[in-house]
Design a protein around this motif. Structure first.
Motif, mmCIF file in Angstrom:
data_model
loop_
_atom_site.group_PDB
_atom_site.id
_atom_site.type_symbol
_atom_site.label_atom_id
_atom_site.label_comp_id
_atom_site.label_asym_id
_atom_site.label_seq_id
_atom_site.Cartn_x
_atom_site.Cartn_y
_atom_site.Cartn_z
ATOM 1 N N PHE A 37 -28.419 -0.820 57.698
ATOM 2 C CA PHE A 37 -27.577 0.084 56.720
ATOM 3 C C PHE A 37 -27.331 -0.503 55.613
ATOM 4 O O PHE A 37 -27.277 0.062 54.394
ATOM 5 C CB PHE A 37 -26.161 -0.240 57.568
ATOM 6 C CG PHE A 37 -26.100 1.239 58.365
ATOM 7 C CD1 PHE A 37 -27.128 1.683 59.255
ATOM 8 C CD2 PHE A 37 -24.874 1.918 58.441
ATOM 9 C CE1 PHE A 37 -26.932 2.934 59.919
ATOM 10 C CE2 PHE A 37 -24.514 3.214 59.129
ATOM 11 C CZ PHE A 37 -25.835 3.484 59.982
ATOM 12 N N ARG A 38 -27.171 -2.013 55.282
ATOM 13 C CA ARG A 38 -27.259 -2.630 54.201
ATOM 14 C C ARG A 38 -28.505 -2.406 53.070
ATOM 15 O O ARG A 38 -28.270 -2.210 51.837
ATOM 16 C CB ARG A 38 -26.782 -3.937 54.207
ATOM 17 C CG ARG A 38 -25.464 -4.276 55.082
ATOM 18 C CD ARG A 38 -24.853 -5.643 55.051
ATOM 19 N NE ARG A 38 -23.619 -5.903 55.413
ATOM 20 C CZ ARG A 38 -23.202 -6.028 56.880
ATOM 21 N NH1 ARG A 38 -24.488 -6.069 57.649
ATOM 22 N NH2 ARG A 38 -22.109 -6.074 57.163
ATOM 23 N N GLU A 39 -29.354 -2.170 53.743
ATOM 24 C CA GLU A 39 -30.804 -2.344 52.965
ATOM 25 C C GLU A 39 -30.835 -0.823 52.418
ATOM 26 O O GLU A 39 -31.113 -0.786 51.117
ATOM 27 C CB GLU A 39 -31.716 -2.622 53.686
ATOM 28 C CG GLU A 39 -32.175 -4.187 54.214
ATOM 29 C CD GLU A 39 -33.234 -4.296 55.168
ATOM 30 O OE1 GLU A 39 -34.284 -3.584 55.044
ATOM 31 O OE2 GLU A 39 -33.402 -5.195 55.905
ATOM 32 N N CYS A 40 -30.269 0.197 53.326
ATOM 33 C CA CYS A 40 -30.379 1.646 52.742
ATOM 34 C C CYS A 40 -29.631 1.738 51.657
ATOM 35 O O CYS A 40 -29.701 2.436 50.814
ATOM 36 C CB CYS A 40 -30.131 2.375 54.006
ATOM 37 S SG CYS A 40 -31.359 2.642 55.313
ATOM 38 N N ALA A 41 -28.267 1.162 51.893
ATOM 39 C CA ALA A 41 -27.252 1.410 50.553
ATOM 40 C C ALA A 41 -27.755 0.556 49.566
ATOM 41 O O ALA A 41 -27.492 1.335 48.483
ATOM 42 C CB ALA A 41 -25.954 0.481 51.317
ATOM 43 N N ALA A 42 -28.557 -0.402 49.469
ATOM 44 C CA ALA A 42 -29.015 -1.089 48.548
ATOM 45 C C ALA A 42 -29.999 -0.116 47.978
ATOM 46 O O ALA A 42 -30.005 -0.313 46.415
ATOM 47 C CB ALA A 42 -29.426 -2.583 48.767
ATOM 48 N N LYS A 43 -30.639 0.441 48.592
ATOM 49 C CA LYS A 43 -31.794 1.604 47.981
ATOM 50 C C LYS A 43 -31.167 2.677 47.649
ATOM 51 O O LYS A 43 -31.762 3.531 47.002
ATOM 52 C CB LYS A 43 -32.753 1.897 49.270
ATOM 53 C CG LYS A 43 -33.982 2.567 48.893
ATOM 54 C CD LYS A 43 -34.934 1.944 48.056
ATOM 55 C CE LYS A 43 -36.283 3.058 47.742
ATOM 56 N NZ LYS A 43 -37.030 2.600 46.781
#
Length: 697
Positions: free
Chosen positions: A81-87
């Motif tokens: 989820f955090r990686e998606c938010a960063a992307k």
């Protein structure tokens, strides 16, 4: 919700070359059905699957991603989820299982996901689901490889179960209704059925939202959305018989089982509910027909026996068989000049064997003045079932689709299969006379229900002493208002009760009774006694001073050892009310839908008689009247067998005031006015039970 159904780019996370990898199934479906957008694969190891490169991180993908589909172990999802938010990916679908449905300890992970969503403005569907489908765009995000897409139609499906999503998709496809979009929502941790219903109600490509639910996340929001829409809505609510968490504290709570509340709530909001697969299929097809605006029906059948069956079923639904004009029968004679056909409705055309005649007869029937609906029942032998009959049925279906009234088409092949024709037609057909007539009844009754739900309600300000009421509720000791406090609360809301007095002990009960006038009832004043009758805390029809003194002493002896606090707060002496029709009026605060009101016949026997009407609050005066009108046994209130009719306006006013108590006081969990007696010039509440919430308010 738009990007869940119209993404330009999708990334599938959790892909690998290992046999049985579920994420690969999503890639397969995107490829197989020709998804027009872009899609990418992300996994722990580099490689390729179905010709699609596997990236080891989102950072490697230069494209902007609209939607992420996640199929990885539970513990890995928060970091993803955090990686998606960063992307910059703001819409996600968690198809992985193994959250709270597997182990309660995993609620911690769910809480972490929700925190990430709040921090970064993410929305997600799932976990434990099969994602979304947009069949017009050839998009299927199911992890299980699919072979064919369902028939394209106008239904938007929301389902808690992935298996039900697939089943409904093919069921609606097979039955000629078709599907436009579908969403499997699983645990509904973030996006729920209300979010998706709101989207489908705005979506011009969705004509009918269909929901399969095992529970409601935001029941009130769902109902408000349905009430404000003119689209037909069909719900299959399962999980109808959960075990009670504890023994109900009042008669009202015992009657208001959760599923009965759901049933009443859905009807009140203009939502049609199905309870089994057969009824669901009939209802889905019925709600795709034109609305039936009246009862005037014409029946054309190829079998005399089936014509009689149709007439019986029509009568059971309250349909009126129209009397066709002479012009109609003259047209029938011109269509089939060599056949003698009796001039009647149902029209038996069993002796007409030329299939090219049937669609012209249907066309003639649709010209009957004042017609509200038409049934055409076709009966074929396997020999008659040929290309010629199929062509005729396609013409009938085309006429039905363009007609201004609903046309129920029944198609029976003796020893044959109707599935090929159902697949060939873009119009629903039915397998027997009963289903055909039932569908027209739904096409009529649903839209009446919808009109009732969408009526503009007129709420009024009721005179009441809210300050006094708040004081009474605020000084309660424990969860139960004592008998005198409950009656004082009713008085603060203008609800009439028989005159009463307090008595400190057995010796002071008789003077209180003399002041009121015999006969009287004696009740223990105690916040410890819920069901006074069962506990021996009430004695009725006491006619003398000696009787009431003796009853008070006996009550103290009986209640004292078992319930030390009972009887020590004193007694309530109340004037006996005259005989009248008895009812129960009460309510509770439902977990899904909030305050709910119940009206039933029978007083203390209401649970046995089981004749109740349920409404969600708030209601207006017309809805209070409708509760009375919908009550089974209404004739008793209108003066059956020479009895004077009850004052229904006084009863409606009492209903409104009882509802206002629940609306004004969040601390009240249950309210029970039982019995209520309806008289020719008044309505009285003889007793009241008020149960408070255990939570701080």
């Amino acid at each position: 919700m738009e990007k869940f159904f119209y993404p330009e780019s999708v990334v599938v996370i959790g892909v690998s070359n290992r046999p049985g990898n579920l994420a690969t199934g999503v890639i397969h479906n995107l490829q197989h059905f020709g998804f027009s957008g872009r899609y990418y694969a992300v996994g722990r190891e580099e490689g390729e699957v179905l010709g699609v490169p596997i990236h080891v991180s989102l950072e490697e993908i230069e494209d902007r991603i609209d939607l992420a589909v996640i199929l990885t172990p539970t513990a890995t999802v928060p970091a993803i989820f955090r990686e998606c938010a960063a992307k910059g990916i703001s819409r996600l679908i968690i198809e992985s299982a193994g959250f709270r449905e597997y182990k309660d300890d995993f609620r911690r992970i769910e809480d972490e996901l929700l925190a990430v969503c709040r921090e970064h403005g993410l929305r997600f569907i799932g976990p434990n689901c099969i994602g979304t489908m947009n069949f017009a765009r050839h998009m299927c995000l199911h992890f299980s490889p699919q072979r064919i897409l369902p028939r394209l139609g106008r239904v938007g499906l929301v389902s808690q179960s992935g298996g039900i999503t697939v089943w409904f998709s093919h069921l609606l496809s097979r039955e000629g209704v078709g599907l436009n979009k579908a969403a499997s929502v699983g645990n509904k941790l973030n996006v729920d059925e209300a979010d998706l219903l709101e989207y489908f109600l705005r979506d011009p490509e969705v004509q009918m939202p269909v929901l399969y639910l095992e529970g409601f996340s935001r029941g009130r929001r769902l109902l408000d959305l349905a009430r404000g829409s003119d689209k037909p809505i069909l719900v299959w609510k399962s999980n109808a018989f959960p075990q009670s968490a504890g023994i109900a504290l009042s008669h009202t709570a015992a009657i208001l089982a959760d599923d009965r509340v759901a049933d009443a709530a859905l009807l009140q909001a203009g939502i049609w509910r199905s309870r089994d697969a057969h009824h669901f299929t009939v209802a889905a097809k019925a709600l795709s027909l034109k609305p039936m605006k009246g009862n005037r029906l014409m029946i054309i059948a190829r079998s005399g026996g089936h014509a009689v069956m149709c007439a019986d079923r029509a009568a059971g639904h309250g349909f009126e068989l129209v009397k066709p004009p002479a012009e109609f029968f003259e047209a029938i004679n011109r269509i089939a000049p060599e056949t003698r056909i009796t001039r009647q409705n149902p029209l038996d055309i069993g002796d007409v064997f030329d299939a090219t005649c049937y669609d012209r007869m249907v066309e003639a029937a649709l010209r009957i003045p004042g017609l509200d609906g038409l049934v055409f029942l076709q009966l074929l032998t396997p020999i008659e079932n040929n290309q010629r009959s199929d062509a005729m049925m396609k013409r009938v279906a085309a006429l039905a689709a363009s007609a201004s009234v609903p046309v129920g088409i029944g198609y029976i092949i003796q020893g044959g299969d109707t599935a090929p024709l159902k697949q060939a037609l873009d119009y629903p057909i039915f397998d027997n006379p009963d289903d055909t007539l039932d569908a027209l009844a739904i096409a009529r009754d649903y839209w009446r229900l919808k009109a009732r739900a969408r009526r503009e309600r007129k709420f009024e300000e009721l005179n009441r002493d809210q300050t006094q009421a708040a004081t009474i509720v605020g000084r309660a000791q424990g969860r139960l208002l004592a008998a005198d406090q409950a009656l004082e609360l009713l008085a603060a809301y203008g609800i009439a009760v028989p005159p009463w007095r307090r008595a400190a002990g057995p010796e002071s009960a008789a003077p209180a009774a003399k002041e009121l006038g015999f006969p009287v009832a004696l009740k223990a004043i105690s916040a410890q006694v819920s069901h006074k009758t069962e506990a021996g805390a009430v004695v009725l029809d006491l006619k003398t001073a000696d009787e009431i003194t003796e009853a008070a002493r006996a009550m103290a002896d009986q209640l004292g050892p078992a319930l030390p606090a009972a009887g020590r707060e004193g007694y309530l002496v109340q004037k006996m009310a005259g005989p009248a029709v008895e009812l129960i009026l009460g309510g509770k605060r439902d977990l899904s839908f909030g305050p709910v009101l119940i009206l039933g016949l029978g007083g203390i026997f209401a649970e046995v008689l089981d004749r109740v009407v349920i409404r969600l609050l708030p209601i207006d005066r017309q809805e209070a009247r409708e509760m009375i009108e919908d009550l089974p046994g209404l004739a008793l209130l209108k003066g059956a067998r020479g009895q004077a009719p009850a004052d229904l306006e006084a009863l409606a006013d009492l209903i409104l005031r009882a509802g206002q108590i629940l609306l004004d006081h969040q601390a009240i969990q249950e309210l029970d006015l039982n019995p209520v007696r309806a008289y020719p010039a008044d309505a009285l509440a003889l007793d009241a039970r008020v149960i408070l919430s255990t939570q701080e308010t």
